[in-house]
Design an enzyme around this catalytic site. Sequence first.
Site, mmCIF file in Angstrom:
data_model
loop_
_atom_site.group_PDB
_atom_site.id
_atom_site.type_symbol
_atom_site.label_atom_id
_atom_site.label_comp_id
_atom_site.label_asym_id
_atom_site.label_seq_id
_atom_site.Cartn_x
_atom_site.Cartn_y
_atom_site.Cartn_z
ATOM 1 N N SER A 319 0.844 -1.197 0.000
ATOM 2 C CA SER A 319 0.000 0.000 0.000
ATOM 3 C C SER A 319 0.871 1.236 0.000
ATOM 4 O O SER A 319 2.047 1.192 0.378
ATOM 5 C CB SER A 319 -0.883 0.018 1.249
ATOM 6 N N ASP A 320 0.319 2.369 -0.435
ATOM 7 C CA ASP A 320 0.981 3.630 -0.151
ATOM 8 C C ASP A 320 0.725 3.933 1.319
ATOM 9 O O ASP A 320 -0.173 3.357 1.947
ATOM 10 C CB ASP A 320 0.459 4.742 -1.065
ATOM 11 N N LEU A 321 1.500 4.845 1.867
ATOM 12 C CA LEU A 321 1.460 5.084 3.306
ATOM 13 C C LEU A 321 0.055 5.492 3.759
ATOM 14 O O LEU A 321 -0.468 6.528 3.364
ATOM 15 C CB LEU A 321 2.463 6.187 3.673
#
Length: 795
Positions: A319-321
Amino acid sequence: MIKRQINLVLILIIICPLLSFKYVKPQPIYKDPRKPISERVKDLLNKMTVEEKVGQLATLLGWEMYTKSGKGVTVSTKFKEAVQREHIGMLWATLRADPWTKKTLETGLSPQEAAMATNALQKYMVDSTRLGIPLLLSEECPHGHMAIGTTVFPTAIGQASTWNPTLIQEMAQAIAAETRAVGGHVGYGPILDLAREPRWSRLEETYGEDPVLNAKMGRAMVTGFQGTDLSSGKNIISTLKHFTAYGVPEGGHNGGSVTVGQRELYQSYLPPFGEAVKAGALSVMTAYNSIDGIPCSANPWLLKDLLRNQWNFKGFVVSDLGSISGLVGSHHVAANAAEAASQAINAGLDADLSGYGYGRALLAAIKEGKVTEATLDTAVSRVLYQKFALGLFENPYVDIKQVSRTVRIPNHIELARKVAQQSIILLKNNGNLLPLSKSIKKLALIGPNADNIYNQLGDYTAPQAEENIVTVLEGLQAKLGAGTRIDYVKGCDIRDTSEIAISTAVQAAEAAEVVVIVLGGSSARDFKTSYQETGAAQVTATQGKISDMESGEGFDRATLDLLGKQLELLKAVKATGKPVVLVTIKGRPLNLNWPQEHVDAIIDAWYPGQEGGNAIADVLFGDYNPAGRLSVSVPKSVGQLPVYYNYKNPTKHDYVEVDAKPLYSFGYGLSYTTFAYTDIRHQLTETPDDFNLSISFKLKNTGKYAGDEVVQLYVRDEISSVVTPILQLKNFQRIHLKAGEEKKMEFVLHAEDLKLLNAQMKWVTEKGRFKIMIGSSSDNILLTTDVELNKDYNL
């Protein structure tokens, strides 16, 4: 008696070895490097608890996990607690330093200290955990490893402006070597977002607006990062960002919703990712945005049907942050954290970048029956496989003595200069003002970006020692020496208007023979800026001086005008009547209408990295003939947006206030020499399943200087079953020719190059007429030929 002694000797011979025998516990399969990785993964999974499996998917913020003191670098209490309580398996940005992480040159880690830190972290994992599973350490690597003391290359938009994938692959190899030398294993990059919205804050991180150019640059980065052997100690895993269509948010709002049809998604936005996966990319990061109402971090069509089933992707998805939590707080498609975790992992998202998207939330989802252990095992096995492939179970440590022989070495510094040279674009050269003569006695150097280290480096750059960075002022001083007086005046800031020295700048210009003025933008983070939880900067007022930052993650624009008093400064300097060269250092296209009309010469350097000052000086004084080409169109007004070259039919008409053409088109760039294109020919050979279309022509350097030309091949499908672009780049080549030299050029196209997605959503290359166009930019076509395909090709 003798017989008795013989018997005693025999007994001793038999017993003694038995007395010295020690029981050796059989080595687990997962620790046996002779076993296939698939067997080792299976064996390890069978030994892990559910909590340990969930922990392997957590990627925590790494810069909090070490403690630096006078005695060296050790693991922090927070790290020990995270390992023992959460059984973590990954860290992100352990070696990162910037105002968001609050790591400075003093509190952050030198390259040698970085190696000490990662060794300490790995030793704790090996010695103090039940199974001894090493960490997977991910680092930001888009234009150099984002750590102190590394080599800083031009940002991605500058890399793409080289139109030289071979050079970019060499750059990626250097970045990988530096990252791996200090203990990193995964490099976040390349960013393959198609950038068709210049108001968006992250355009500088992309390769521009074209799928073919993006794809070739992406393949170069993946190949350079990963090489052919991840266990080499010199290579890292490449993480593709951001999957997908992240670069065209409505209104330019970072992370905003995206409106794009499925055919356009397949034909324009997905091909760069598909080509990078085909090149072997082993990690993909999901984007924050949604597509047609489905968030990318919970989209099974995107992460399973397309990525796994159609493209045969073998790596892991991260995932992105905070994007898993964003399913609750941003997209409002999940009611709570457990529901968000179940949506993400069931959709095919393997690893959580944050540590709070999965963790307890995923354990709760498993307990509630929303996620099966089989689904969990699949995700964990994908992460573990790469740890084995990297050789971490055999050697999780790095050799500290090798760091100084790998990080920021002379070869890498020279490479940074070469990439910067090739990225510089000559936009205007009225009366051949450039190159300047080295016999100039007085030169005025003016502008906020003429001697500013961090404004030159771009976003995702760590603090660097001043002596490691060459500004424009320093580059000119080194180039010209004591024989030329250089009067430097800053004049103004990028945004702040409280300190202005325009009159001083005018005085310097009036006393000079020629003026070089360096304007543009900045994505340099500072300690006054506040940051979102994701690390994006917030556009908020701060006490005192206003930051220069007008670009970089979170700094979206409503206009593209030069900010602050920059245009006023330029006009005042130009009014002196002295020859003026404008150099722009920036991260996005800016409004250059007035400079294009009034300034004598313009060069665009984007964010040129640590050697930018040397490279700019090389170009200004003719030691390097510029051949960079725009990888993104530059509009005349935000009212024209979107403005990209390969729009679909019908053709655009003019506005009341301005025409519909961009100020500078995709592929545009000038040279100190001239080139002639002649004698185009083509040869078509069709087979039942494919065709071979050879296009040849002659290219001659007709000017006085040796130089590079970037030859570009475009195609138009004259009649198609669905609407297609007015023209589309299909191939290109950067080639060096001496003055007067001529070479025969050749491109070869196949059915794959001319395909479209028909009304039935099938990939086909349709029979009929295609116009082949050769030129120096998308709006400067110099040769054409028509080709007729006699049959359809199903792909």
